[in-house]
Design a protein around this motif. Structure first.
Motif, short mmCIF file in Angstrom:
data_model
loop_
_atom_site.label_atom_id
_atom_site.label_comp_id
_atom_site.label_asym_id
_atom_site.label_seq_id
_atom_site.Cartn_x
_atom_site.Cartn_y
_atom_site.Cartn_z
N THR A 1 -92.94 -76.15 -7.86
CA THR A 1 -91.56 -75.65 -7.95
C THR A 1 -91.58 -74.19 -7.53
OG1 THR A 1 -91.64 -74.83 -10.24
CG2 THR A 1 -91.09 -77.17 -9.93
N PHE B 1 -95.88 -74.87 -11.46
CA PHE B 1 -94.50 -74.46 -11.75
C PHE B 1 -94.33 -72.97 -11.47
CE2 PHE B 1 -92.96 -78.45 -13.34
CZ PHE B 1 -94.14 -79.14 -13.59
N ALA B 2 -94.11 -72.68 -10.18
CA ALA B 2 -93.99 -71.28 -9.77
C ALA B 2 -92.54 -70.81 -9.74
CB ALA B 2 -94.62 -71.10 -8.38
N ALA B 3 -91.61 -71.71 -10.01
CA ALA B 3 -90.19 -71.31 -9.96
C ALA B 3 -89.85 -70.36 -11.09
CB ALA B 3 -89.30 -72.55 -10.05
N VAL C 1 -87.27 -70.20 -13.23
CA VAL C 1 -86.12 -70.98 -13.69
C VAL C 1 -85.29 -70.14 -14.66
CG1 VAL C 1 -85.42 -73.16 -14.77
CG2 VAL C 1 -87.63 -73.01 -13.59
N ASP D 1 -83.47 -69.31 -17.81
CA ASP D 1 -83.61 -69.90 -19.15
C ASP D 1 -82.26 -70.34 -19.70
OD1 ASP D 1 -86.41 -69.68 -19.58
OD2 ASP D 1 -86.17 -67.52 -19.77
N PRO E 1 -83.06 -76.83 -19.78
CA PRO E 1 -84.28 -77.58 -20.10
C PRO E 1 -85.51 -76.80 -19.65
CG PRO E 1 -83.12 -78.57 -18.24
CD PRO E 1 -82.22 -77.51 -18.80
N ASP E 2 -86.56 -76.82 -20.44
CA ASP E 2 -87.80 -76.16 -20.04
C ASP E 2 -88.64 -77.20 -19.30
OD1 ASP E 2 -90.36 -75.04 -19.85
OD2 ASP E 2 -89.98 -73.77 -21.60
N ILE E 3 -88.63 -77.11 -17.99
CA ILE E 3 -89.23 -78.16 -17.15
C ILE E 3 -90.75 -78.18 -17.34
CG2 ILE E 3 -89.33 -79.10 -14.82
CD1 ILE E 3 -86.93 -77.18 -14.18
N LEU E 4 -91.34 -77.00 -17.31
CA LEU E 4 -92.80 -76.92 -17.47
C LEU E 4 -93.23 -77.54 -18.79
CD1 LEU E 4 -95.66 -75.81 -16.85
CD2 LEU E 4 -94.92 -73.63 -17.81
N GLY F 1 -98.59 -73.28 -15.22
CA GLY F 1 -97.37 -72.50 -15.37
C GLY F 1 -97.58 -71.08 -14.89
N PHE F 2 -96.50 -70.38 -14.66
CA PHE F 2 -96.56 -68.97 -14.27
C PHE F 2 -95.91 -68.15 -15.37
CE2 PHE F 2 -97.92 -68.37 -9.79
CZ PHE F 2 -98.30 -69.68 -9.56
N GLU G 1 -94.33 -61.31 -16.57
CA GLU G 1 -94.13 -60.48 -17.76
C GLU G 1 -93.99 -59.02 -17.34
OE1 GLU G 1 -93.91 -61.98 -20.60
OE2 GLU G 1 -94.88 -63.91 -20.24
N ARG H 1 -97.64 -72.31 -26.17
CA ARG H 1 -96.30 -72.81 -26.50
C ARG H 1 -95.89 -73.94 -25.57
NH1 ARG H 1 -94.07 -67.92 -26.40
NH2 ARG H 1 -92.93 -68.16 -24.45
N1 CTP Z 1 -90.19 -72.75 -16.62
C1 CTP Z 1 -89.64 -74.00 -16.46
N2 CTP Z 1 -88.40 -74.28 -16.93
C2 CTP Z 1 -87.68 -73.34 -17.57
C3 CTP Z 1 -88.22 -72.04 -17.74
C4 CTP Z 1 -89.47 -71.79 -17.26
O1 CTP Z 1 -90.30 -74.85 -15.86
N3 CTP Z 1 -86.47 -73.63 -18.01
C5 CTP Z 1 -91.56 -72.45 -16.16
C6 CTP Z 1 -91.64 -71.51 -15.00
O2 CTP Z 1 -91.64 -72.19 -13.76
C7 CTP Z 1 -92.97 -70.82 -15.25
C8 CTP Z 1 -93.00 -70.72 -16.74
O3 CTP Z 1 -92.21 -71.81 -17.21
O4 CTP Z 1 -94.06 -71.60 -14.84
C9 CTP Z 1 -92.48 -69.40 -17.17
O5 CTP Z 1 -91.81 -69.48 -18.31
P1 CTP Z 1 -90.79 -68.35 -18.82
O6 CTP Z 1 -89.42 -68.77 -18.61
O7 CTP Z 1 -91.20 -67.04 -18.26
O8 CTP Z 1 -91.18 -68.43 -20.30
P2 CTP Z 1 -90.30 -68.50 -21.60
O9 CTP Z 1 -90.87 -69.61 -22.38
O10 CTP Z 1 -88.89 -68.53 -21.26
O11 CTP Z 1 -90.70 -67.18 -22.31
P3 CTP Z 1 -90.05 -65.73 -22.31
O12 CTP Z 1 -88.58 -65.90 -22.22
O13 CTP Z 1 -90.54 -65.18 -23.57
O14 CTP Z 1 -90.64 -65.03 -21.12
#
Ligand code: CTP
Length: 397
Positions: free
Chosen positions: A192, A270-272, A274, A276, A303-306, A322-323, A326, A340
């Protein structure tokens, strides 16, 4: 090397057809067998004799050539190859492919084949940018047709821009990526990439600064090692790489659907970036300051795809990466994120404005896995991609 590989090369009618003569030579040098098909328009640019002399075999030209039909029917001809390459792929040929027309030998072969197809488009820049060509291209990508080029440059017609056919060696590289015996041959990998856009109303959206550069470089590096890559991308700045299956999405929820549809895979990267959050309620009409005043935006969680893929009870990819972008406490945050989300590796990077990573061409990453943290020196995103692809190949071996 391409020894033992069979390529059906369709040469369309464009000035770039002369480069296809060199392409034939380069492919044969690498041990490939090339069966050439020359369109009627292609014959205006290169002669059947030079094509067949370089290929060392007969050149196919006409659908209604009964001798050929007796020797090898067009259905069979379309299926003997490991890969069908269309170079140059003219606007006309792409249009006919997209429409599923079978009006001559080349288009009939393309419709009848169940072999992967790679196109090397070549045309005038205005034709390349025309909405009709964009539509045809999008449809071909949806159909799983791979592409190499076109490149930017001076064109035979005197204009400048995208439309020049990729050089023969670039086409060879794209062919090798699909057919060569790289360490990831036979592996299917999902990548991604890019940001997502979460609409507020029909004209506004929430987004982030991801350019898609790292994800694109990774997909390209994985394909170069022979992987079959499913590339799910949000609206990125950089164009998707050649030789991969591209699925374009806008929102996080669309990305999730596309990811689920691309499974099963051996590895998911999962480099996207996304988003939140999305709007709890997207406005169906444009918010007006005169009528609506200062808007209050209420969010809902995407949705948290990863996490969903990493925690699948059944059909989980063997390797889930995952990526973590930070801005502070990079390693500690990334380690917590890995736990997590339940992924195998986290590729952490510092995206604080001072690092210049976001939108830049370089990256400094730390890979966190079961064995601990491994920090790599700052290097180009292409190099990070290559090293990551090799690390993935080593793990899946
Ligand atoms: N990711 C995903 N789906 C989401 C959010 C993030 O697949 N809805 C994946 C990204 O592609 C990446 C990783 O999760 O590989 C990064 O997560 P991130 O959104 O940065 O982490 P969070 O759990 O949201 O933590 P925080 O908000 O504390 O940074």
């Amino acid at each position: 090397m391409l020894s033992g590989r069979h390529i059906l090369l369709i040469i369309g009618g464009g000035i770039a057809a002369y480069k296809s003569l060199d392409l034939i030579r380069r492919l044969r040098e690498r041990g490939a067998t090339v069966t050439p098909v020359l369109t009627r328009a292609g014959e205006e640019f290169v002669t059947p004799l030079s094509v067949s002399a370089l290929a060392g075999r007969k050149v196919y030209r006409d659908l209604f050539d009964l001798t050929d039909e007796a020797e090898m029917g067009h259905i069979q001809l379309s299926r003997v190859a490991d890969l069908v390459v269309v170079a140059p792929a003219t606007a006309d040929l792409m249009g006919r492919m997209a429409q599923g027309l079978a009006s001559d030998l080349a288009s009939t072969l393309l419709l009848a084949t169940d072999t992967p197809v790679l196109i090397a488009p070549a045309m005038n820049v205005r034709m390349w940018e025309h909405p009709a060509t964009r539509r045809n291209l999008a449809r071909l990508e949806e159909d799983g047709v791979a592409r190499v080029g076109p490149n930017d440059g001076d064109m035979a017609c005197g204009e400048y821009g995208p439309g020049r056919m990729a050089e023969p060696l670039e086409i060879v590289a794209a062919i090798e990526a699909r057919l060569g015996d790289g360490p990831l041959k036979g592996r299917r990998i999902l990548v991604t990439s890019g940001p997502t856009h979460e609409p507020i109303d029909p004209v506004r959206y929430i987004a982030n600064r991801s350019s898609g550069a790292q994800g694109t470089a990774l997909a390209s590096a994985l394909a170069a090692l022979g992987a079959e890559v499913a590339f799910v991308t949000g609206p990125a700045e950089v164009p998707p790489p050649a030789g991969v299956e591209v699925v374009r999405v806008d929102t996080a929820r669309e990305m999730r659907e596309a990811v689920m549809a691309a499974l099963p895979v051996d590895a998911g990267v999962f480099a996207a970036a996304v988003a939140d959050w999305r709007m709890k309620q997207e406005s169906p009409r444009k918010l007006k300051k005169s009528r609506d005043g200062l808007p209050v935006l209420e969010f809902a969680e995407n949705p948290d795809i990863l996490r969903e893929v990493a925690q699948m009870a059944e059909g989980r990819p063997r390797l889930v990466i995952g990526f973590a972008a930070e801005t502070d406490d990079v390693q500690a945050n990334a380690e917590a994120k890995r736990a997590r989300k339940g992924c195998d590796w986290i590729v952490a990077n510092d995206v604080s404005p001072a690092s210049g990573v976001m939108g830049g061409s370089e990256n400094a990453v730390t890979i966190i896995d079961d064995a601990g943290a491994e920090s790599w020196p700052r290097m180009g995103k292409d190099m990070v991609a290559r090293r990551l692809a090799e690390r993935i190949a080593g793990t899946l071996a």
